[in-house]
Every structure is written in structure tokens, then in C-alpha cells.
Design an enzyme around this catalytic site. Structure first.
Site, PDB file in Angstrom:
ATOM      1  N   LYS A 178       3.319  14.924  -3.826  1.00  0.00           N
ATOM      2  CA  LYS A 178       4.397  14.818  -4.496  1.00  0.00           C
ATOM      3  C   LYS A 178       5.555  15.670  -3.628  1.00  0.00           C
ATOM      4  O   LYS A 178       5.520  16.949  -4.044  1.00  0.00           O
ATOM      5  CB  LYS A 178       4.513  15.515  -5.885  1.00  0.00           C
ATOM      6  CG  LYS A 178       5.498  14.600  -7.017  1.00  0.00           C
ATOM      7  CD  LYS A 178       6.978  14.691  -6.460  1.00  0.00           C
ATOM      8  CE  LYS A 178       7.323  16.008  -7.084  1.00  0.00           C
ATOM      9  NZ  LYS A 178       9.002  16.062  -6.733  1.00  0.00           N
ATOM     10  N   GLU A 197       1.776  29.075  -3.696  1.00  0.00           N
ATOM     11  CA  GLU A 197       2.582  29.606  -2.738  1.00  0.00           C
ATOM     12  C   GLU A 197       4.093  29.686  -3.500  1.00  0.00           C
ATOM     13  O   GLU A 197       4.727  28.854  -3.481  1.00  0.00           O
ATOM     14  CB  GLU A 197       2.510  29.334  -1.330  1.00  0.00           C
ATOM     15  CG  GLU A 197       3.048  29.920  -0.238  1.00  0.00           C
ATOM     16  CD  GLU A 197       4.443  29.724  -0.227  1.00  0.00           C
ATOM     17  OE1 GLU A 197       5.320  30.758  -0.694  1.00  0.00           O
ATOM     18  OE2 GLU A 197       5.015  29.013   0.647  1.00  0.00           O
ATOM     19  N   CYS A 249      10.295  30.874   2.089  1.00  0.00           N
ATOM     20  CA  CYS A 249       9.489  31.855   1.293  1.00  0.00           C
ATOM     21  C   CYS A 249       9.358  33.137   2.030  1.00  0.00           C
ATOM     22  O   CYS A 249       9.226  34.200   1.209  1.00  0.00           O
ATOM     23  CB  CYS A 249       8.313  31.036   1.213  1.00  0.00           C
ATOM     24  SG  CYS A 249       7.361  30.579   2.495  1.00  0.00           S
ATOM     25  N   GLU A 263      14.223  37.032  -5.515  1.00  0.00           N
ATOM     26  CA  GLU A 263      14.335  35.847  -4.593  1.00  0.00           C
ATOM     27  C   GLU A 263      15.776  35.425  -4.828  1.00  0.00           C
ATOM     28  O   GLU A 263      15.944  34.402  -5.516  1.00  0.00           O
ATOM     29  CB  GLU A 263      13.210  35.095  -4.336  1.00  0.00           C
ATOM     30  CG  GLU A 263      13.186  34.209  -3.316  1.00  0.00           C
ATOM     31  CD  GLU A 263      11.973  33.142  -3.167  1.00  0.00           C
ATOM     32  OE1 GLU A 263      11.920  32.386  -4.152  1.00  0.00           O
ATOM     33  OE2 GLU A 263      11.445  33.047  -2.168  1.00  0.00           O
TER      34      GLU A 263
END
Ligand code: TXE
Length: 486
Positions: A180, A255, A289, A388
Site C-alpha cells: 500500500k 520504521e 526519517c 520530528e
């Protein structure tokens, strides 16, 4: 609608055929906000059909993936890597238009995608179990078996690279896949899937269900007939998919990003360090990331380093990715607003903007641009140093000594990557051990992408490892066989 170099298929790939879905989604170009394509909005029924096709391919009822030897899988993976290389110009142009990233970075991503398939082509027939000396009357061995149907939910920041990272490893180990991709950017993935079919991948070995996360993604994560789930995205969605998969006891690899520090000591090669620090935060406009979004710098050189960085930041230019600027647009208006809101809140709290880059004079109107920002005088524990942002924003904090450097490095819930810049060998080793992180780089940051190097996080950055040989193992389960032969 803008013209793309090639129109990727607009449906969902199920059992080797492209299916039109009842609804579609509009894809916007981040650099201008213009529509550039429409993609399928897969429903739970489409996901169900895709999982059934992957199951049939794994069970040998559809296509023949299950019966392919490791060597045959390896040969297909290698052939596919060549097909990616041959189509690299199209793929890179799609990735650039769809994600907003600079064209040179898009080209690097496509090259990395091909390398994943080459790496796992080489590894597929070298994956084996072991024998265990147990008792003279026994022969004991371990077998590494594929899970079966692997569900993969991936984000929009590196569609082609993350496709390579998870699909190449899963197929190499003998699994079949239902992927997906993200609704915000998946055109390169659709083109890659089309090339995979053209290159002779058996029907059902790879299925792709584009669509909304809360619809297609949720249906995939909660599906009772998947055997493994790998997810790359935000911690909140990571929690949701883990809860959904837990209902059927499906193992999950997560992750989830990071707030990775770079630690700069006074004895380091400063030019190399600063080059890497700037690259580490502006790559993909900070939507990486593993972005090095915090610079921890030894107090004795703090002011000089901030001055040198400020000169570099002021020279950085944002523009449409096709112009190959330092920084492209952010993926969408929501991401741009999130980053700008956090910067504004930080300045209201007294945090200083020591420097910022600029937008090119002729940058397209309507683009989701955030110029690079260098933030200083950041109090410990402030959200800009812990959360983040996923934008081109570097936070600088001083440290007095090694102990404080480690304390600050470990002062977030994340733990994905860290960079350490020092010539002192003892300190290199001490810090590599003391920093709570899945990867530590010494006198470099990121090892040039290092697809051979195991990658993954601790804490809020997730768990499990992808990339390298460990990534291949993580798509297998171990079976122990003990034969008593007397
Ligand atoms: O992520 P989501 P978003 C971080 C980054 C960013 C924030 C939000 O900080 O600002 O996440 O981004 C699918 N069930 N990262 O909202 O929602 C979705 O369709 C199943 C870090 O885009 O996590 C997409 O395919 N799936 C990160 C994928 O999850 C669902 C990369 C990621 O989207 C779902 C991206 C659901 N309920 C963002 N909801 C990294 N680790 O690199 C969404 N999805």
C-alpha cells in the site's frame, strides 16, 4: 493537468492485472499544487482481492512464485534491477514531480532502488539455516522459511527507495507482497510495479493497492490472511497498524522516523562535518526519517560553528525539484503548515533563527516551500529539539563535555541514527556504544545511503531491521528440525 514523462497505470495491481477502482484520488505536484495524475482509491474489497492473489501465488495456485528456486528468484531480481536502470530517466522524473525533491536526489533514489534489487538478487541464494551439534543420536538443523504474504505500507518521502527496500527483500526470501503506497506520492511505485509485470514476475507475487491510509492501509493491516506487516511512517499510525496486526498475531516491522543528533567535537575535521551536517538536514527538504535534525556542538567552538553554518544556510535556495535546487517543496500544505507552526512557536519561546535560506525568485506560486532554518538558543527539552519536524530545520545546542553530549543525544524518545565527529579513537568507540540508536556513523553521516547496512530504530523510531542481509532475514522465520536417527 501537467504532463508527466510517462503515465503510470492508474489502477490497483491485483493478481497480475490492473483493476480500475470505483473511486480515484487526485495527485498534486508539491512544487506548484497543480494536479498531475489520478490514482486508484482501493477499497477494503480491493485489498481483500489483493491478499487472496498474494496467497494464491504463495501457495502455488496462481503464477508460480512459490515453486521458483532461490536461484531463479535471484535471476528475476537481477533482471528487474536492469529494467529499473533502463527506465531510470522516466522514474526519476516521476519521483521528482510527485514528491517535489530535486531531480538529482530523485535520480539517486532510483539508482538506490535498482541497487536493492541487485543486492537481494545476490543474497537470495545465500540465505540458509544452520546445523546444531546437539546429541550424537540427533541431526538438528534450522530452516529459514518465507512468511508467506507480506503486507507493506510505505510513506511518500522515498517511494521508490522504500519500495526497493521492502519488496526486493521480501521477494528474495520467497514471500509474496501486497504493498500500500502513500496517497501523497506513489507514481514511481506504480511505474515500478508495471515494469515488474513486464519483466516476467509471476501473477500475484506483487500486488499494489494505492489509496487512503485509513481505508486501504487500515484494511491491509487488519487483514486476517497476512503473515507479516512492515510499516514505515509516523509513530501514531505505527501504533494503529500494530494494534490491528496484533489481533491476528502478525509480526510487525516498524520504521517510524527520528530526531537524529550529530555530535561535533572541537578536534573534528570541521569542513567535512559541516558539509555533512548541511546535507543531512536539507536532503529531501528534511523529510527523511534519518535526517540529522539536531547538531550538538562542543561549547568551545559553538559560536564559530553557528557563524559558519549561518553562511551556508543563507546560500541555500528552494525551488521546484526540476530546477535541481538545494531544497525542493514539502510534500503537501499540511506538512508545510506543521513545520511553519512549530518554527513560529519556537520563536515565540525565545529560540533564535540564526539564518535561513531563500526561495528562488521564479519559484512556482502555490508550491509548499519552507526555506531551510537554522535555530539556536534552544532550551533543553523544547519540542523543536525533541519532536520530528520533517522539514529543513536544524536545531543547534552546545555541550560542555562528552557526558553532556551523550545525555543530550539520548534526550529524545527516538533512536534511529546518530553522527559523531571526532578524531579521538577512544571517544569514537565510547560514543558508538553509549548512544541509544539503531545506527551510529563516525566521521560520516549515513554512509552514502548504505543499502547493505542494517537499518532500524529503538524506542519511538520503531523496531526490526531492514536493509542489508539482516533485512532479508527479517522476511523469514526460523524453523528448528531435530531428527533422531539412533
Ligand atoms: O504519515 P502516516 P503522514 C512522519 C513525519 C510526518 C508525519 C505524518 O513526521 O510529518 O509522520 O505524515 C498510511 N492504517 N513520517 O501523515 O499517516 C498512509 O496512507 C494503515 C515519518 O503522511 O504514518 C501512508 O501510506 N495505514 C516517516 C503511510 O501510512 C495508514 C515517513 C504513512 O502515513 C493509516 C512519513 C491507517 N490508519 C511520515 N493511516 C518515516 N519514518 O520516514 C495512514 N496510513
Amino acid at each position: 493537468m501537467n504532463t508527466l514523462p510517462v503515465q503510470p497505470p492508474s489502477g490497483a495491481l491485483i493478481g497480475g492485472q490492473w483493476h480500475a477502482t470505483s473511486e480515484t484520488l487526485e495527485v498534486l505536484r508539491p512544487a506548484s499544487g497543480d494536479p498531475i495524475a489520478r490514482i486508484a482509491a482501493s477499497t477494503a474489497d480491493d485489498v481483500d482481492a489483493a491478499v487472496a492473489a498474494a496467497r494464491a501465488a504463495f501457495a502455488g495456485e496462481l503464477g508460480s512464485w512459490a515453486s521458483w528456486s532461490a536461484r531463479a528468484r535471484s535471476e528475476w531480481l537481477y533482471r528487474f534491477s536492469q529494467a529499473i536502470d533502463a527506465d531510470a530517466d522516466h522514474l526519476a522524473a516521476l519521483e521528482c514531480a510527485d514528491t517535489g525533491k530535486p531531480i538529482s536526489q530523485a535520480r539517486g533514489d532510483i539508482a538506490a532502488c535498482a541497487r536493492y534489487f541487485r543486492f537481494y538478487a545476490g543474497a537470495a541464494d545465500k540465505l540458509h539455516g544452520e546445523t546444531i551439534p546437539f546429541d550424537p543420536d540427533y541431526a538438528v538443523m534450522t530452516l529459514r522459511e518465507p512468511y508467506g504474504v507480506c503486507a507493506q505500507i510505505i510513506p511518500w518521502n522515498y517511494p521508490a527507495q522504500i519500495f526497493g527496500r521492502c519488496v526486493a527483500a521480501a521477494l528474495a526470501a520467497g514471500n509474496t507482497c501486497v504493498l500500500k503506497p502513500a496517497e501523497d506520492a506513489c507514481l514511481s511505485v506504480l511505474r515500478l510495479a508495471e515494469l515488474a509485470v513486464d519483466t516476467g514476475l509471476p501473477d500475484g507475487a506483487l500486488n499494489v493497492v494505492p489509496g487512503l491510509g485509513r481505508v486501504a492501509g487500515a484494511a491491509l493491516a487488519e487483514h486476517p490472511d497476512i503473515d507479516h506487516l512492515s510499516f514505515t511512517g509516523s509513530p501514531d499510525t505505527g501504533t494503529l497498524v500494530t494494534q490491528a496486526a496484533a489481533v491476528h498475531h502478525v509480526p510487525v516491522t516498524l520504521e517510524l522516523g527520528g530526531k537524529s543528533p550529530q555530535l561535533l567535537f572541537a578536534d573534528a575535521d570541521r569542513q567535512s562535518a559541516l558539509d555533512a551536517v548541511v546535507r543531512g538536514i536539507i536532503q529531501n527538504a528534511g523529510q527523511t526519517c534519518s535526517a540529522g535534525s539536531r547538531l550538538l556542538v562542543e561549547a568551545s567552538i559553538h559560536d564559530e560553528v553557528v557563524d559558519a553554518l549561518a553562511r551556508r544556510f543563507e546560500a541555500l535556495v528552494c525551488d521546484a525539484g526540476e530546477q535541481d535546487p538545494d531544497c525542493g517543496a514539502l510534500i503537501n500544505a499540511r506538512q508545510r503548515d506543521k513545520v511553519m507552526t512549530l518554527i513560529e512557536a519556537a520563536t515565540e519561546d525565545g529560540i533564535q533563527i540564526a539564518a535561513r535560506g531563500r526561495l528562488a525568485d521564479d519559484a512556482p506560486a502555490g508550491g509548499h516551500f519552507v526555506v531551510p532554518h537554522l535555530l539556536t538558543q534552544v532550551p533543553e527539552g523544547h519540542s523543536v529539539s525533541c519532536e520530528e519536524l520533517f522539514g529543513p530545520v536544524l536545531v543547534v545546542q552546545p555541550f560542555a563535555d562528552e557526558a553532556e553530549a551523550v545525555r543530550l543525544a539520548n534526550a529524545t524518545d527516538f533512536g534511529l541514527c546518530a553522527g559523531v565527529w571526532t578524531r579521538d579513537g577512544g571517544r569514537q568507540l565510547r560514543l558508538a556504544k553509549a548512544i541509544r540508536s539503531g545506527q551510529v556513523f563516525v566521521n560520516n553521516y549515513g554512509a552514502a545511503g548504505g543499502i547493505e547496512l542494517p537499518f532500524g530504530g529503538v524506542g519511538k523510531s520503531g523496531h526490526g531491521r531492514e536493509k542489508g542481509f539482516e533485512g532479508l532475514k527479517s522476511y523469514t522465520r526460523l524453523k528448528t528440525v531435530a531428527i533422531r536417527h539412533g
